[in-house]
Design an enzyme around this catalytic site. Structure first.
Site, PDB file in Angstrom:
ATOM      1  N   GLU A 209     -11.047  68.043  28.267  1.00 16.96           N
ATOM      2  CA  GLU A 209     -10.117  66.916  28.408  1.00 16.96           C
ATOM      3  C   GLU A 209      -9.132  67.296  29.513  1.00 16.96           C
ATOM      4  OE1 GLU A 209     -10.569  64.137  27.055  1.00 16.96           O
ATOM      5  OE2 GLU A 209     -12.054  64.643  25.543  1.00 16.96           O
ATOM      6  N   CYS A 243      -1.021  63.332  30.336  1.00 11.22           N
ATOM      7  CA  CYS A 243      -2.221  63.345  31.179  1.00 11.22           C
ATOM      8  C   CYS A 243      -2.671  61.951  31.579  1.00 11.22           C
ATOM      9  CB  CYS A 243      -3.351  64.092  30.485  1.00 11.22           C
ATOM     10  SG  CYS A 243      -3.815  63.413  28.882  1.00 11.22           S
TER      11      CYS A 243
END
Length: 456
Positions: A209, A243
């Site tokens: 991720e 993010c």
């Protein structure tokens, strides 16, 4: 901690079959929920110490989402864990095909510092629901949260089932070199490459991720006041250290300045006239990250904000204009409260700008034009995103979350979390009679004709 000894301990526990029953998995998810609830205040204080998060933001963006993930998997686990019968072709008559979901075994979870509770425990929920043992390595950059996480998991679980390993990059490196059955890493692409390279030595599967430059497009049909609020909230949540935060805005030239005015109003409403003095506005994680962010401001025109306090490690919500597309701020992920705002003349140019870089983890589009929405969805490749909002796709357990290309591989959240930590074993169970001789040598033209008909 002796990693090899811990691994042997977990392997023995897993091989004994303790983690496989669905009832056991549900009970462990409840134990995790109960332990989190018992330590919730301590975890909230730790997040405030590490990142300057207000209690409401900690619950909204971390703790509450962990509870929601655990509830979702507890609710559906029985259905997801059952073997599933699939269609069997005539060539396998008489037989039945089934897919058996089974746990990988020992999973390593490497967590980041920006959402240190959520991005530690949310993957762990998936690992436990799927029936695995797990080792969690929290980030050393959020030490107060890491200690509370260890307290939570030590209270809830024995180390042969779930263990916490503390330390710096050298510990992460040693863990990655060990032959786990799956590695789940959240963080930057540079370290992600190292994790994948280390895992490759043992042919360990990885879920990465990562991040990237997530674009946000605003066209001339957008509701500007609403767009401004949702963009400002999504960008400056956790001081931009998210993010999936919008990394840059592409705004139609006809609404460029009106949107800027609305965004300035939203910043003032959310954070007050002096955001650096607002106790609810988070800080930058470390002086090193603070210096990197202030360095990115060089050569940019400040449209709003720009103030910085090195002692408090805070940077005000900042909007930037006249940004050179070749400058560092447009080449690397910002991961802070700086937002370049660029005008565009036509949608094709905006899409071309997005496609000129690596595929982003997230993308956002604000428009009331359904044709623009369709073009956004079908023209751009990205991990996930929103139309007329930012960040909130993460809050839906029905939506898988993950990257594509350089922004990551694999996905989780809800059912995708269960599947991320599950191997789907395909099994054909054949009847003993009849044993049709068609497949056996010697092969003849007649047999070939029959084979063609059966396999058509």
């Amino acid at each position: 901690m002796d990693i090899a000894a811990l691994s042997r301990l977990q392997q023995a526990y897993f091989d004994a079959g303790h983690t496989r029953p669905v009832a056991f998995r549900r009970a462990q998810l409840q134990k995790l929920t109960d332990a989190l609830h018992a330590h919730e205040q301590a975890l909230t204080r730790a997040l405030e110490q590490d990142l300057g998060k207000a209690p409401a933001e900690s619950y909204l963006s971390e703790i509450g989402m962990i509870y929601a993930e655990a509830r979702e998997l507890q609710r559906h686990l029985g259905k997801w864990a059952r073997p599933r019968r699939v269609r069997t072709p005539l060539a396998n008559f008489p037989g039945q095909g089934r897919i058996y979901p089974e746990p990988y075994g020992r999973c390593l979870i490497l967590a980041p510092w920006n959402y240190p509770a959520l991005l530690s425990l949310q993957p762990l929920v998936g690992a436990l629901a799927a029936g695995n043992c797990a080792v969690l390595k929290p980030s050393e950059y959020a030490p107060h949260t890491a200690r509370v996480l260890e307290d939570i998991l030590t209270q809830a679980f024995a180390p042969e089932y779930v263990a916490v390993v503390q330390g710096g990059p050298e510990v992460s490196q040693a863990l990655c070199q060990h032959p786990f059955d799956l590695i789940f890493y959240t963080g930057g692409g540079q370290v992600g490459r190292k994790v994948m390279a280390a895992a490759a030595q043992n042919l360990t599967p990885v879920i990465l991720e990562l991040g990237g430059k997530s674009p946000c497009i605003v066209d001339q049909t957008a509701d500007l006041a609403l767009s401004a609020r949702r963009i400002v909230w999504g960008k400056f949540l956790n001081a931009g250290q998210t993010c999936v935060a919008p990394d840059y805005l592409l705004v139609h030239q006809n609404v460029f300045y009106p949107l800027l005015d609305k965004m300035r109003e939203a910043i003032a409403t959310f954070y007050g006239p002096e955001p650096l003095q607002n106790p609810d506005y988070p800080k930058i994680i470390s002086p090193r990250h603070f210096e990197r962010l202030t360095g990115l401001l060089a050569g940019c025109r400040v449209l709003a904000g720009g103030q910085a306090d090195p002692a408090a490690c805070k940077i005000a919500p900042t909007l930037l204009g006249d940004v050179d597309l070749d400058s560092p701020i447009m080449r690397e992920e910002i991961f802070g409260p700086l937002l370049p705002v660029l005008p565009y003349a036509n949608l094709d140019a905006a899409f071309a700008q997005v496609r000129s870089g690596p595929k982003p983890l997230a993308a956002y589009c604000f428009t009331q034009d359904k044709s623009v929405q369709r073009r956004f969805l079908h023209t751009l490749s990205f991990g996930g995103g929103c139309i007329n909002d930012t960040v909130m796709h993460l809050a839906s357990p029905a939506l898988p979350f993950g990257g594509v290309g350089e922004s990551g591989m694999g996905a989780y959240h809800g059912r995708a979390s269960f599947e991320a930590f599950t191997h789907r074993k395909g099994v054909l169970k054949k009847g003993l009679w009849p044993d049709i001789p068609l497949r056996y040598p010697p092969y003849t033209e007649k047999k070939l004709g029959l084979i063609r008909r059966v396999m058509k």
